[in-house]
Write a protein that holds these residues in place. Structure first.
Motif, short mmCIF file in Angstrom:
data_model
loop_
_atom_site.label_atom_id
_atom_site.label_comp_id
_atom_site.label_asym_id
_atom_site.label_seq_id
_atom_site.Cartn_x
_atom_site.Cartn_y
_atom_site.Cartn_z
N GLN A 96 42.49 16.31 80.29
CA GLN A 96 43.22 17.55 80.52
C GLN A 96 42.34 18.62 81.19
O GLN A 96 41.16 18.39 81.45
CB GLN A 96 43.73 18.10 79.18
CG GLN A 96 42.63 18.49 78.21
CD GLN A 96 43.17 18.90 76.85
OE1 GLN A 96 43.43 18.08 75.98
NE2 GLN A 96 43.32 20.22 76.67
N SER A 97 42.94 19.76 81.45
CA SER A 97 42.24 20.98 81.91
C SER A 97 41.59 20.85 83.27
O SER A 97 40.53 21.43 83.51
CB SER A 97 41.18 21.39 80.88
OG SER A 97 41.70 21.46 79.58
N GLN A 98 42.19 20.12 84.19
CA GLN A 98 41.61 20.01 85.53
C GLN A 98 41.65 21.37 86.23
O GLN A 98 42.54 22.18 86.01
CB GLN A 98 42.31 18.94 86.36
CG GLN A 98 43.80 19.14 86.53
CD GLN A 98 44.59 18.42 85.47
OE1 GLN A 98 44.10 18.15 84.39
NE2 GLN A 98 45.83 18.10 85.78
N TYR B 20 45.82 12.43 84.11
CA TYR B 20 45.91 13.81 83.63
C TYR B 20 46.91 13.86 82.47
O TYR B 20 48.04 13.39 82.60
CB TYR B 20 46.36 14.74 84.73
CG TYR B 20 45.44 14.82 85.93
CD1 TYR B 20 44.07 14.55 85.81
CD2 TYR B 20 45.92 15.17 87.18
CE1 TYR B 20 43.22 14.63 86.90
CE2 TYR B 20 45.09 15.26 88.29
CZ TYR B 20 43.73 14.98 88.15
OH TYR B 20 42.90 15.06 89.23
N THR B 21 46.52 14.46 81.37
CA THR B 21 47.38 14.49 80.18
C THR B 21 48.75 15.09 80.47
O THR B 21 49.78 14.54 80.08
CB THR B 21 46.70 15.29 79.05
OG1 THR B 21 45.39 14.75 78.80
CG2 THR B 21 47.52 15.22 77.77
N VAL B 22 48.76 16.23 81.16
CA VAL B 22 50.03 16.94 81.38
C VAL B 22 51.00 16.09 82.20
O VAL B 22 52.23 16.15 81.99
CB VAL B 22 49.77 18.31 82.05
CG1 VAL B 22 49.28 18.15 83.49
CG2 VAL B 22 51.01 19.19 81.97
N GLU B 23 50.48 15.28 83.12
CA GLU B 23 51.33 14.40 83.92
C GLU B 23 51.69 13.12 83.17
O GLU B 23 52.80 12.61 83.27
CB GLU B 23 50.63 14.05 85.24
CG GLU B 23 50.40 15.23 86.16
CD GLU B 23 49.66 14.85 87.43
OE1 GLU B 23 49.29 13.66 87.56
OE2 GLU B 23 49.43 15.74 88.27
N GLU B 24 50.74 12.61 82.41
CA GLU B 24 50.96 11.34 81.72
C GLU B 24 52.01 11.45 80.63
O GLU B 24 52.83 10.53 80.44
CB GLU B 24 49.64 10.82 81.14
CG GLU B 24 49.72 9.48 80.44
CD GLU B 24 50.09 8.31 81.36
OE1 GLU B 24 50.29 7.20 80.83
OE2 GLU B 24 50.16 8.50 82.59
N VAL B 25 52.01 12.56 79.88
CA VAL B 25 53.02 12.68 78.81
C VAL B 25 54.43 12.75 79.41
O VAL B 25 55.38 12.21 78.83
CB VAL B 25 52.74 13.89 77.90
CG1 VAL B 25 51.41 13.71 77.17
CG2 VAL B 25 52.80 15.21 78.64
N ALA B 26 54.54 13.39 80.58
CA ALA B 26 55.85 13.44 81.26
C ALA B 26 56.25 12.05 81.74
O ALA B 26 57.42 11.65 81.61
CB ALA B 26 55.79 14.43 82.42
N GLU C 44 42.20 25.42 74.78
CA GLU C 44 42.59 24.16 75.39
C GLU C 44 43.46 23.30 74.48
O GLU C 44 44.13 22.39 74.95
CB GLU C 44 41.35 23.36 75.81
CG GLU C 44 40.64 23.89 77.04
CD GLU C 44 39.61 24.96 76.72
OE1 GLU C 44 39.53 25.37 75.52
OE2 GLU C 44 38.90 25.41 77.62
N THR C 45 43.42 23.56 73.19
CA THR C 45 44.26 22.78 72.28
C THR C 45 45.48 23.58 71.83
O THR C 45 46.61 23.12 71.92
CB THR C 45 43.45 22.32 71.05
OG1 THR C 45 42.98 23.46 70.32
CG2 THR C 45 42.28 21.46 71.48
N LEU C 46 45.26 24.80 71.37
CA LEU C 46 46.36 25.59 70.82
C LEU C 46 47.34 26.07 71.89
O LEU C 46 48.55 26.13 71.65
CB LEU C 46 45.80 26.80 70.07
CG LEU C 46 44.92 26.46 68.86
CD1 LEU C 46 44.31 27.73 68.28
CD2 LEU C 46 45.70 25.71 67.80
N GLU C 47 46.83 26.40 73.08
CA GLU C 47 47.71 26.86 74.14
C GLU C 47 48.05 25.73 75.11
O GLU C 47 49.21 25.47 75.40
CB GLU C 47 47.07 28.04 74.89
CG GLU C 47 48.02 28.81 75.79
CD GLU C 47 48.19 28.19 77.17
OE1 GLU C 47 49.23 28.43 77.80
OE2 GLU C 47 47.26 27.47 77.62
N GLU C 48 47.03 25.03 75.61
CA GLU C 48 47.28 24.01 76.63
C GLU C 48 48.04 22.80 76.06
O GLU C 48 49.07 22.41 76.59
CB GLU C 48 45.98 23.57 77.28
CG GLU C 48 46.19 22.60 78.44
CD GLU C 48 44.89 22.19 79.12
OE1 GLU C 48 44.97 21.39 80.07
OE2 GLU C 48 43.82 22.65 78.69
#
Length: 350
Positions: A258-260, A270-276, A300-304
């Motif tokens: 994450q966090s690129q 990328y986490t945000v793309e993979e979960v989708a 990075e955990t609580l918000e991202e």
């Protein structure tokens, strides 16, 4: 704290000196003093000016940073921090958690070693500063200091830059203490056990058992891996050891990053793309996400993860998203960190 006294056989005008202690200085990434524009700008400037984090040439990077990024990003980052800010304490969760971890570790160390040790924490960026905390330890009589960056997996942009700052702080001391740094603990059995236990608790308490565990690590440019940074390999090993300890099949968990930031290709997926993708293409309706690279919950955990990445999954059709908190000041985590510290104090205290 050891009281300062005049050394034996010294002349009457010799300054008093405190001696005899071993310092344990715990280091975390850092936090802005506030989420408003100027504190955010100071924090981001220090962070993004670090050559370990962004290694572009100064002449190329600084104009972009100062004239473009730092005019806009403090607003967006400040808004993200505001969403998780502890308004009662007026500090970020990372500050609260790191302080609690330090107090619990201090109690463990006092139980083991009594008054031989002094325990405190510092931040690589922002306050409390590494230099100030090392100075306090030296003034209190610490002849030896163990520096412990709270990053399970080594990376140049995390562990190395924290160590760099510690070494720079040592350069300011007239009488330098002996110094050690704690190496990465990505495969330490006590760390893996604490991590696995937290996942088992989360799964036991979930309304619906997740179909997949997404093991999300902070990202870094792929180029850093090719240049010799061991971070990616250590992340993969943590995941493998975690799988073995849980007794799961390899299909029950996956590693993401994450966090690129910026235009380069970073570690994938990328986490945000993979979960989708998991929701949209594989029909996953229920997932859990854990972040083993973070010792404390933070932006990075609580918000991202718990906001942006959750939203990405749900917008793609996912229904049940479980965020498994970082180990924080959980007793098993404190026991693991204390064991690692004790191992690295070998020969210094008894």
């Amino acid at each position: 704290m050891t009281s300062a006294t005049r050394p034996p056989h010294a002349p009457a005008d010799h300054p008093n000196v405190a001696r005899g202690k071993t310092g344990i200085l715990i280091a975390n990434l850092g936090t802005p003093d506030d989420h408003s524009y100027w504190p955010m700008r100071r924090y981001l400037n220090e962070f993004l000016s670090d050559k370990r984090v962004i290694d572009y040439p100064w002449w190329k990077w600084q104009p972009i940073l100062q004239l473009i990024i730092l005019t806009k990003r403090p607003f967006s980052s400040g808004k993200a921090y505001e969403s998780i800010w502890d308004k009662q304490r007026n500090e970020s969760p990372l500050m609260t958690i790191t302080r609690n971890q330090t107090r619990k570790i201090e109690a463990e160390m006092k139980d083991r070693f009594g008054d031989q040790v002094m325990v405190d924490f510092c931040m690589r960026y922002g306050n409390p500063a590494t230099r100030a905390k090392l100075r306090e330890m030296v003034a209190a009589g610490c002849e030896r200091v163990l520096f412990f960056p709270l990053y399970p997996q080594y990376a140049g942009a995390t562990t190395a830059t924290a160590n760099d700052q510690f070494f720079r702080a040592l350069m300011d001391e007239k009488w330098q203490p002996a110094a050690r740094t704690v190496p990465a603990y990505f495969e330490h059995p006590a760390y893996i056990e604490a991590l696995a236990a937290s996942i088992e608790r989360a799964y036991a308490g979930a309304q619906k058992r997740p179909e997949l565990l997404v093991v999300s690590y902070h990202g870094m440019p792929k180029r850093y891996l090719m240049e010799g940074d061991p971070y990616h390999c250590q992340c993969q090993k943590t995941t493998r050891l975690l799988q073995e300890r849980l007794g799961w099949k390899s299909t029950e968990l996956t590693t993401t990053f994450q966090s690129q930031f910026g235009p380069e290709d970073w570690l994938r997926p990328y986490t945000v793309e993979e979960v989708a993708r998991l929701a949209r293409e594989e029909g996953k309706k229920s997932i859990a996400v854990v972040a083993p690279a973070f010792s404390s919950d933070c932006i990075e955990t609580l918000e991202e993860i718990n906001e942006e990445i959750r939203e990405s999954f749900e917008h793609a059709g996912g229904e049940h998203f479980t965020y498994i908190p970082c180990l924080n000041d959980d007793d098993a985590h404190i026991a693991a960190l204390s064991e690692i510290i004790a191992e690295n104090l070998g020969g210094w205290v008894v």
